[in-house]
Motif scaffolding. Structure first.
Motif, short mmCIF file in Angstrom:
data_model
loop_
_atom_site.label_atom_id
_atom_site.label_comp_id
_atom_site.label_asym_id
_atom_site.label_seq_id
_atom_site.Cartn_x
_atom_site.Cartn_y
_atom_site.Cartn_z
N MET A 1 0.87 -1.22 0.08
CA MET A 1 -0.11 0.00 0.01
C MET A 1 0.80 1.23 -0.06
N ASN A 2 0.53 2.23 -0.76
CA ASN A 2 1.46 3.33 -0.85
C ASN A 2 0.96 4.51 0.19
N ASN A 3 1.49 5.66 0.12
CA ASN A 3 1.02 6.78 1.02
C ASN A 3 -0.14 7.19 0.81
N LEU A 4 -0.62 7.31 -0.56
CA LEU A 4 -1.90 7.75 -1.01
C LEU A 4 -3.03 7.04 -0.54
N GLU A 5 -2.82 5.81 -0.91
CA GLU A 5 -3.81 4.51 -0.46
C GLU A 5 -3.89 4.67 1.11
N LEU A 6 -2.98 4.82 1.77
CA LEU A 6 -3.06 5.00 3.23
C LEU A 6 -3.64 5.97 3.81
N LEU A 7 -3.58 7.23 3.23
CA LEU A 7 -4.32 8.62 3.44
C LEU A 7 -5.69 8.42 2.91
N ARG A 8 -6.12 7.82 1.80
CA ARG A 8 -7.50 7.88 1.48
C ARG A 8 -8.17 6.71 2.28
N ASN A 9 -7.63 5.85 2.68
CA ASN A 9 -8.14 4.96 3.81
C ASN A 9 -8.66 5.36 5.07
N ALA A 10 -7.50 6.13 5.64
CA ALA A 10 -7.65 7.01 6.60
C ALA A 10 -8.96 7.85 6.66
N LEU A 11 -8.96 8.68 5.47
CA LEU A 11 -10.02 9.64 5.30
C LEU A 11 -11.00 8.97 5.03
N ASN A 12 -11.54 8.01 4.54
CA ASN A 12 -12.82 7.23 4.50
C ASN A 12 -13.09 6.70 5.74
N ASP A 13 -12.21 6.10 6.51
CA ASP A 13 -12.51 5.70 7.90
C ASP A 13 -13.04 6.82 8.69
N HIS A 14 -12.48 7.95 8.69
CA HIS A 14 -12.70 9.18 9.24
C HIS A 14 -14.17 9.50 8.82
N GLN A 15 -14.44 9.65 7.48
CA GLN A 15 -15.62 10.17 7.27
C GLN A 15 -16.83 9.02 7.67
N ASN A 16 -16.65 7.80 7.58
CA ASN A 16 -17.56 6.99 8.03
C ASN A 16 -17.84 6.81 9.39
N VAL A 17 -16.81 7.08 10.22
CA VAL A 17 -17.27 7.63 11.81
C VAL A 17 -17.84 8.74 11.96
N MET A 18 -17.76 10.07 11.05
CA MET A 18 -18.35 11.08 11.29
C MET A 18 -19.66 10.78 10.80
N LYS A 19 -19.90 10.16 9.87
CA LYS A 19 -21.44 10.03 9.19
C LYS A 19 -22.22 9.40 10.30
#
Length: 187
Positions: A1-19
């Motif tokens: 997994m590259n850094n951009l994928e890592l960051l996208r996954n973190a952002l997706n997880d964050h957005q899911n929790v916030m929703k």
């Protein structure tokens, strides 16, 4: 997994929790009102937590004592995480599990609000402090995650974030802290 994928996954997880926080909005509103009424009565808010939760305690206390958005008089809030002399003396003399409960014993009055922040809901020193707060007659609030741990059943109000990941729980705690401050700031 590259850094951009890592960051996208973190952002997706964050957005899911916030929703998922949508379902907690009524509870967040209630906690904000309870804290606001506490301050209107002339009582105070005591906050505690370990590590990142200690920093969150200090952040929330600063928003209450200083100001959140609007100019107003300073309001009484104390982060129990900041006095190194008390923390080290109590930790040395009684043990780390007592660093917050001794302060609650000394500073808390009935009808104060005591906020415990613990991502697991099982922090021993927060558990002991909440026990003391309940004996005094304080109103107890938990910011937690996962199942809410031991503290979820102990506190009058438990805001349990829909995540088991510490970073996502802490991000949600910051949103809730600011939301509660927004409610307290309303005249």
């Amino acid at each position: 997994m590259n850094n951009l994928e890592l960051l996208r996954n973190a952002l997706n997880d964050h957005q899911n929790v916030m929703k998922q926080l949508e379902s907690l909005l009524p509870q967040i509103d209630t906690v904000g009102q309870v804290m606001r009424e506490c301050l209107q009565r002339g009582n105070k808010i005591l906050l505690m937590g370990n590590g990142g939760s200690a920093a969150d305690s200090q952040h929330i206390a600063a928003e209450i004592v200083g100001r959140y958005k609007r100019e107003r008089r300073g309001l009484p809030a104390i982060a129990l995480t900041t006095d190194t002399s008390i923390l080290t003396a109590v930790g040395n003399d009684y043990g780390f599990d007592y660093v917050f409960s001794r302060q609650v014993e000394a500073l808390c009055d009935p009808q104060d609000v005591v906020v415990g922040i613990s991502t697991s809901g099982n922090s021993g020193n927060v558990v002991k402090a909440i026990e003391v707060a309940k004996q005094i007659g304080a109103i107890t609030v938990l910011f937690s995650g996962g199942s809410g741990g031991k503290l979820a059943d102990m506190c009058d109000y438990a805001l349990v974030m829909p995540s088991k990941e510490t970073a996502r729980i802490q991000e949600a705690h910051l949103f809730i802290a600011h939301s509660v401050c927004e409610i307290m700031d309303v005249e």
